[in-house]
Design an enzyme around this catalytic site. Structure first.
Site, PDB file in Angstrom:
ATOM      1  N   ALA A 247      28.957  61.937   4.518  1.00 38.36           N
ATOM      2  CA  ALA A 247      28.170  63.410   4.828  1.00 38.36           C
ATOM      3  C   ALA A 247      28.775  64.664   4.647  1.00 38.36           C
ATOM      4  O   ALA A 247      28.500  65.436   5.209  1.00 38.36           O
ATOM      5  CB  ALA A 247      27.488  63.318   6.351  1.00 38.36           C
ATOM      6  N   ALA A 248      30.069  64.519   3.903  1.00 43.80           N
ATOM      7  CA  ALA A 248      30.932  65.829   3.992  1.00 43.80           C
ATOM      8  C   ALA A 248      30.404  66.913   3.276  1.00 43.80           C
ATOM      9  O   ALA A 248      30.136  68.219   3.851  1.00 43.80           O
ATOM     10  CB  ALA A 248      32.539  65.516   3.217  1.00 43.80           C
ATOM     11  N   GLY A 249      29.704  66.643   2.045  1.00 38.65           N
ATOM     12  CA  GLY A 249      29.123  67.809   1.241  1.00 38.65           C
ATOM     13  C   GLY A 249      27.889  68.469   2.275  1.00 38.65           C
ATOM     14  O   GLY A 249      27.665  69.514   2.078  1.00 38.65           O
ATOM     15  N   ASP A 250      27.191  67.541   2.782  1.00 40.38           N
ATOM     16  CA  ASP A 250      25.946  67.931   3.467  1.00 40.38           C
ATOM     17  C   ASP A 250      26.568  68.819   4.778  1.00 40.38           C
ATOM     18  O   ASP A 250      25.744  69.567   5.095  1.00 40.38           O
ATOM     19  CB  ASP A 250      25.191  66.619   3.994  1.00 40.38           C
ATOM     20  CG  ASP A 250      24.514  66.064   2.802  1.00 40.38           C
ATOM     21  OD1 ASP A 250      24.087  66.816   1.724  1.00 40.38           O
ATOM     22  OD2 ASP A 250      24.094  64.863   2.721  1.00 40.38           O
TER      23      ASP A 250
END
Length: 310
Positions: A247-250
């Protein structure tokens, strides 16, 4: 307490249950490997961005759908516990969306998404336009049908709401969509898919022909900002040991929306969002890994975050 519109965030997007298998090395085609752990964790790009923004201090409303299955109560609860308003999260007959995720020991992942209830969101429901109009920014992704994304973008533009699109998963886009987007936030692979070039700065310049502002996320290499009114700027990532990058991008997008809504200059907002993303990759899970505002502030203060011309 009164919420200022600029710091209110609406999210039109997917809500999934993530079925996560942890293994030393991801299997290749035709190969079976042993895993060491399995978890069911609330996720979905829309819900992830909503939870990330709420934990970062935003006043967040979620617009989307879940099914009437056993996963739905957990998905609603995860959003509510993070402080996300769920009155725009409709319930439809059938299964909620799921994502089958394999995470390897280096924190990399591969994902198969089955839309379920998300696939029924083909437009805005009663009350959704008002929810969008009350926000300062509308966050969207591409795990819902494109008709819904277009409807959300049109409503946001009609009410002067800033539109932020994460073009993931990468897919062909209708000609009408990008002219309705104020900020595009692809990763380097999605930027390459949209432009045909893998060089981030060249991709950013090509995207500025389509949208007024772009932030390309580059994983461990940080992020790149380009706009029609300013010179490009590169912002480094915050070094951490990666455990799960799911979930890094989110997390980055949710935190970025809050920081920008507070009026921070984009490089400063990106540096703060990078601290949020770094904390998320240092922990397992999607929404479960997302940091609080206090945690982001603490890491941001302790980490050097110079930005430079690329």
């Amino acid at each position: 307490m009164t919420t200022h519109r600029a710091t209110a965030v609406a999210v039109l997007g997917s809500t999934n249950m993530d079925l996560v298998a942890f293994t030393a090395t991801a299997p290749r085609r035709g190969e079976t490997v042993s895993g060491r752990e399995f978890r069911t964790l609330p996720g979905g790009k829309g819900a992830n961005q909503a939870i990330a923004a709420a934990r970062a201090g935003g006043a967040v409303t979620m617009i989307g759908a879940v099914g009437d299955d056993a996963f739905a109560p957990r998905l609603r609860a995860a959003l509510a516990e993070a402080g996300v308003a769920t009155d725009g999260l409709r319930t439809v007959p059938g299964a909620s969306g799921i994502a089958h995720i394999v995470v390897d020991d280096e924190g990399g992942n591969s994902i198969v998404v089955v839309p379920g209830a998300n696939g029924t969101v083909t437009g805005l429901a009663e009350g959704d336009e008002a929810r969008i109009a009350a926000a300062g920014a509308l966050l969207m992704q591409l795990e819902l049908p494109l008709d819904a994304v277009l409807a959300g973008a049109r409503a946001a533009r009609a009410h002067g709401v800033r539109t932020v699109l994460t073009p993931a998963p990468a897919r062909p886009l209708p000609d009408e969509l990008l002219p309705l987007i104020d900020l595009l936030v692809p990763n380097e692979h999605e930027a390459a898919a949209l432009t045909g070039t893998s060089e981030p700065l060249a991709a950013a310049r090509a995207l500025l022909e389509l949208v007024p502002e772009v932030v390309i996320t580059l994983g461990a290499a940080g992020s790149l900002h380009a706009s029609r009114t300013a010179e490009p700027v590169s912002v480094p990532s915050v070094p951490v040991r990666a455990v799960d990058s799911t979930a890094a991008g989110d997390t980055f997008v949710g935190a970025l929306a809050v920081a920008a809504g507070e009026g921070r200059p984009m490089p400063s907002a990106m540096a703060w969002a990078s601290a949020a993303a770094a904390l998320s990759v240092s922990r397992p899970g999607a929404s479960a890994s997302m940091p609080t505002r206090a945690e982001i502030d603490a890491l941001h203060r302790s980490a050097p975050h110079p930005w430079t011309a690329p």
